[in-house]
Design an enzyme around this catalytic site. Sequence first.
Site, PDB file in Angstrom:
ATOM      1  N   ASN A  40       0.858  -1.181   0.000  1.00 35.25           N
ATOM      2  CA  ASN A  40       0.000   0.000   0.000  1.00 35.25           C
ATOM      3  C   ASN A  40       0.902   1.242   0.000  1.00 35.25           C
ATOM      4  O   ASN A  40       1.417   1.631   1.041  1.00 35.25           O
ATOM      5  CB  ASN A  40      -0.892  -0.049   1.247  1.00 35.25           C
ATOM      6  CG  ASN A  40      -1.821   1.145   1.350  1.00 35.25           C
ATOM      7  OD1 ASN A  40      -1.759   2.067   0.528  1.00 35.25           O
ATOM      8  ND2 ASN A  40      -2.668   1.139   2.352  1.00 35.25           N
ATOM      9  N   LYS A  80       3.159   0.812   3.165  1.00 34.95           N
ATOM     10  CA  LYS A  80       2.784  -0.220   4.146  1.00 34.95           C
ATOM     11  C   LYS A  80       2.830  -1.572   3.437  1.00 34.95           C
ATOM     12  O   LYS A  80       2.510  -1.643   2.244  1.00 34.95           O
ATOM     13  CB  LYS A  80       1.357   0.014   4.647  1.00 34.95           C
ATOM     14  CG  LYS A  80       1.243   1.174   5.588  1.00 34.95           C
ATOM     15  CD  LYS A  80      -0.147   1.203   6.212  1.00 34.95           C
ATOM     16  CE  LYS A  80      -0.501   2.612   6.619  1.00 34.95           C
ATOM     17  NZ  LYS A  80      -1.892   2.932   6.595  1.00 34.95           N
ATOM     18  N   ARG A 127      -2.622  -2.075  -3.381  1.00 36.40           N
ATOM     19  CA  ARG A 127      -3.814  -1.265  -3.137  1.00 36.40           C
ATOM     20  C   ARG A 127      -3.700  -0.002  -3.990  1.00 36.40           C
ATOM     21  O   ARG A 127      -2.673   0.681  -3.970  1.00 36.40           O
ATOM     22  CB  ARG A 127      -3.890  -0.882  -1.671  1.00 36.40           C
ATOM     23  CG  ARG A 127      -5.081  -0.011  -1.370  1.00 36.40           C
ATOM     24  CD  ARG A 127      -4.761   1.008  -0.331  1.00 36.40           C
ATOM     25  NE  ARG A 127      -5.899   1.890  -0.123  1.00 36.40           N
ATOM     26  CZ  ARG A 127      -5.813   3.043   0.506  1.00 36.40           C
ATOM     27  NH1 ARG A 127      -4.654   3.452   0.981  1.00 36.40           N
ATOM     28  NH2 ARG A 127      -6.866   3.802   0.643  1.00 36.40           N
ATOM     29  N   HIS A 174     -13.020   3.401   0.133  1.00 32.71           N
ATOM     30  CA  HIS A 174     -13.174   2.326   1.133  1.00 32.71           C
ATOM     31  C   HIS A 174     -13.886   1.105   0.538  1.00 32.71           C
ATOM     32  O   HIS A 174     -14.454   0.283   1.265  1.00 32.71           O
ATOM     33  CB  HIS A 174     -13.980   2.802   2.371  1.00 32.71           C
ATOM     34  CG  HIS A 174     -13.249   3.780   3.231  1.00 32.71           C
ATOM     35  ND1 HIS A 174     -13.853   4.911   3.756  1.00 32.71           N
ATOM     36  CD2 HIS A 174     -11.964   3.826   3.652  1.00 32.71           C
ATOM     37  CE1 HIS A 174     -12.972   5.586   4.469  1.00 32.71           C
ATOM     38  NE2 HIS A 174     -11.808   4.961   4.414  1.00 32.71           N
ATOM     39  N   GLY A 198     -12.878   5.494  10.397  1.00 31.93           N
ATOM     40  CA  GLY A 198     -11.477   5.506  10.825  1.00 31.93           C
ATOM     41  C   GLY A 198     -11.013   6.945  10.791  1.00 31.93           C
ATOM     42  O   GLY A 198     -11.825   7.868  10.928  1.00 31.93           O
ATOM     43  N   GLY A 229     -10.019   8.312   8.110  1.00 28.09           N
ATOM     44  CA  GLY A 229     -10.916   8.613   6.985  1.00 28.09           C
ATOM     45  C   GLY A 229     -12.230   7.906   7.273  1.00 28.09           C
ATOM     46  O   GLY A 229     -12.215   6.814   7.833  1.00 28.09           O
ATOM     47  N   ARG A 258     -10.441  15.843   7.906  1.00 27.46           N
ATOM     48  CA  ARG A 258     -11.225  16.375   6.782  1.00 27.46           C
ATOM     49  C   ARG A 258     -12.568  16.900   7.273  1.00 27.46           C
ATOM     50  O   ARG A 258     -13.200  16.296   8.139  1.00 27.46           O
ATOM     51  CB  ARG A 258     -11.475  15.295   5.729  1.00 27.46           C
ATOM     52  CG  ARG A 258     -10.218  14.780   5.063  1.00 27.46           C
ATOM     53  CD  ARG A 258     -10.581  13.854   3.887  1.00 27.46           C
ATOM     54  NE  ARG A 258      -9.424  13.129   3.419  1.00 27.46           N
ATOM     55  CZ  ARG A 258      -9.281  11.803   3.484  1.00 27.46           C
ATOM     56  NH1 ARG A 258     -10.258  11.050   3.979  1.00 27.46           N
ATOM     57  NH2 ARG A 258      -8.199  11.222   3.030  1.00 27.46           N
ATOM     58  N   ILE A 299     -12.512   3.565  14.566  1.00 28.14           N
ATOM     59  CA  ILE A 299     -13.511   4.155  15.466  1.00 28.14           C
ATOM     60  C   ILE A 299     -14.743   3.250  15.550  1.00 28.14           C
ATOM     61  O   ILE A 299     -15.240   2.944  16.642  1.00 28.14           O
ATOM     62  CB  ILE A 299     -13.903   5.574  14.977  1.00 28.14           C
ATOM     63  CG1 ILE A 299     -12.695   6.519  15.059  1.00 28.14           C
ATOM     64  CG2 ILE A 299     -15.077   6.116  15.785  1.00 28.14           C
ATOM     65  CD1 ILE A 299     -12.915   7.890  14.435  1.00 28.14           C
ATOM     66  N   GLU A 310     -15.025   0.131  15.144  1.00 23.63           N
ATOM     67  CA  GLU A 310     -14.773  -1.131  15.843  1.00 23.63           C
ATOM     68  C   GLU A 310     -14.519  -0.935  17.330  1.00 23.63           C
ATOM     69  O   GLU A 310     -14.735  -1.847  18.125  1.00 23.63           O
ATOM     70  CB  GLU A 310     -13.534  -1.835  15.234  1.00 23.63           C
ATOM     71  CG  GLU A 310     -13.773  -2.347  13.825  1.00 23.63           C
ATOM     72  CD  GLU A 310     -12.478  -2.724  13.108  1.00 23.63           C
ATOM     73  OE1 GLU A 310     -11.532  -3.179  13.775  1.00 23.63           O
ATOM     74  OE2 GLU A 310     -12.430  -2.564  11.874  1.00 23.63           O
ATOM     75  N   GLU A 332      -8.806  -5.120   4.895  1.00 21.68           N
ATOM     76  CA  GLU A 332      -8.621  -4.830   3.473  1.00 21.68           C
ATOM     77  C   GLU A 332      -7.430  -5.603   2.898  1.00 21.68           C
ATOM     78  O   GLU A 332      -7.473  -6.059   1.765  1.00 21.68           O
ATOM     79  CB  GLU A 332      -8.425  -3.316   3.300  1.00 21.68           C
ATOM     80  CG  GLU A 332      -9.712  -2.547   3.576  1.00 21.68           C
ATOM     81  CD  GLU A 332      -9.483  -1.097   3.978  1.00 21.68           C
ATOM     82  OE1 GLU A 332      -9.143  -0.858   5.162  1.00 21.68           O
ATOM     83  OE2 GLU A 332      -9.626  -0.213   3.129  1.00 21.68           O
TER      84      GLU A 332
HETATM   85  P1  ADP Z   1      -7.239   4.890   8.944  1.00 16.53           P
HETATM   86  O1  ADP Z   1      -8.316   5.659   8.244  1.00 16.53           O
HETATM   87  O2  ADP Z   1      -5.965   5.656   9.093  1.00 16.53           O
HETATM   88  O3  ADP Z   1      -7.072   3.464   8.463  1.00 16.53           O
HETATM   89  P2  ADP Z   1      -8.141   3.577  11.376  1.00 16.53           P
HETATM   90  O4  ADP Z   1      -9.217   2.737  10.799  1.00 16.53           O
HETATM   91  O5  ADP Z   1      -6.904   2.905  11.838  1.00 16.53           O
HETATM   92  O6  ADP Z   1      -7.775   4.807  10.442  1.00 16.53           O
HETATM   93  O7  ADP Z   1      -8.785   4.372  12.614  1.00 16.53           O
HETATM   94  C1  ADP Z   1      -8.058   5.307  13.337  1.00 16.53           C
HETATM   95  C2  ADP Z   1      -9.024   5.962  14.328  1.00 16.53           C
HETATM   96  O8  ADP Z   1      -9.571   4.958  15.189  1.00 16.53           O
HETATM   97  C3  ADP Z   1      -8.337   6.997  15.208  1.00 16.53           C
HETATM   98  O9  ADP Z   1      -9.147   8.162  15.323  1.00 16.53           O
HETATM   99  C4  ADP Z   1      -8.269   6.277  16.543  1.00 16.53           C
HETATM  100  O10 ADP Z   1      -8.279   7.173  17.621  1.00 16.53           O
HETATM  101  C5  ADP Z   1      -9.552   5.483  16.511  1.00 16.53           C
HETATM  102  N1  ADP Z   1      -9.518   4.426  17.534  1.00 16.53           N
HETATM  103  C6  ADP Z   1      -8.710   3.351  17.603  1.00 16.53           C
HETATM  104  N2  ADP Z   1      -8.933   2.668  18.777  1.00 16.53           N
HETATM  105  C7  ADP Z   1      -9.884   3.358  19.445  1.00 16.53           C
HETATM  106  C8  ADP Z   1     -10.548   3.197  20.696  1.00 16.53           C
HETATM  107  N3  ADP Z   1     -10.262   2.180  21.505  1.00 16.53           N
HETATM  108  N4  ADP Z   1     -11.488   4.095  21.037  1.00 16.53           N
HETATM  109  C9  ADP Z   1     -11.797   5.122  20.236  1.00 16.53           C
HETATM  110  N5  ADP Z   1     -11.216   5.346  19.050  1.00 16.53           N
HETATM  111  C10 ADP Z   1     -10.272   4.476  18.644  1.00 16.53           C
END
Ligand code: ADP
Length: 396
Positions: free
Chosen positions: A8, A15, A87, A176, A205, A207, A236, A327, A329, A381
């Site tokens: 990626n 990555k 990706r 996504h 997330g 994004g 954003r 977020i 999850e 993904e």
């Molecule tokens: P990306 O879009 O970079 O792939 P991710 O899917 O990894 O992002 O999500 C990152 C977001 O998930 C961040 O805002 C992070 O704070 C949030 N996050 C991860 N674990 C938790 C948690 N336990 N509680 C709340 N938010 C979380």
Amino acid sequence: MSQVLVVNCGSSSLKFAIMDGSGAAPLLEGIADRLGSEHSNITFKFNGQKVEQPLHEHDHKGAVTAIKQWIDDHKDLNIQLVGIGHRVVHGGETFSQSVLIDEAVLQGIDDCSKFAPLHNPAHVKGINEAQALFGDLPHVAVFDTAFHQTMEADQYLYPIPMRLYREHHFRKYGFHGTSYRYISAKLASLNENFGSQNTLIAHLGNGASVCAVRAGKSVDTSMGITPLEGLMMGTRSGSLDPSLLSFISDAEGISMKQALDILNKESGLKGVSEISNDCRTIETAQAAGDDRAELALNMFASKAAKHLASVATNLNSVDHLVFTGGIGENSPVLRDKICERLKMMGVRLDQNLNQTCPRGEISQISSDTSSANIWVIPTNEELLIAQDTLSLIDKH
Ligand code: ADP
């Protein structure tokens, strides 16, 4: 067992993961960071250990060379790479599914650079370097936009002069897609009626976007020609009155492009909370009584719910509502705030299940009275990229 190197490439990062298509944890994963600067480095995560080392060449080529070197240095692991899965962020209208990469495909990815000027040129670079070093292996491109190519014209067109669409392909593409396809396949494996059901998926997330899936196909999504449209995100702004761009540019004496940078990089959770773009940090601040954090979380939930309701107008019913992404999850607080705002759809969370669902596992968190099944499904993904790569190699 046959393994795939999943790559990626971003403009300053790469990555990677080595995995088979079974869903087992990757054998190796890591990231090369700060590419383009002399401080570039690469991190290998293997067997519970994390090793960081500087790169000799500070670019994508240096990163791919270091990965190849790592594989060569670990012959005892008997890694049997059969292909490389890349990706790719933007596939425009050219790519509606994953493809084996040849000259024409590479050109097609390059042609989509106008819509993803930071990402697609980096993908082309990464593919070129990987082909140079792993030339005898097949390479596959998996597109973030592909899953949404099933949207109908009345959803993907912007209400602007049609000449602009005909001449420049300005339209909603959505992103996504690999995550939405992965979640749809998971739901299909859990529900035999999925093929005739309606689903809302919130990928939240850094994004963030939402998608309406009817009978396994994307019918609408919140991101647009770029990932800026739709929900409020980490940095954003998401959707807003486009006139704001020229107001910001006039008021601050900056170019439109700089104003756009503010909407992409300084807004969202970061801009509103004035604390961080990271949801965890904001939740901690909110718990400590910070009003700005509370406002940022409420706005995030409100925008997410509004966009879910908006894409739901393409569905006759909502059978499933899925939360995924960092977020989605991991944040019971935001899942609760979002579901609270979707009560008119008959969506009802089970508070206890929402709070206690185990990290990294599929959980159902709806109450008995909910009209829709509410799920937390961890996305993967990379696994789908590995599986697409294996299946395309198999077919050819
Ligand atoms: P990306 O879009 O970079 O792939 P991710 O899917 O990894 O992002 O999500 C990152 C977001 O998930 C961040 O805002 C992070 O704070 C949030 N996050 C991860 N674990 C938790 C948690 N336990 N509680 C709340 N938010 C979380």
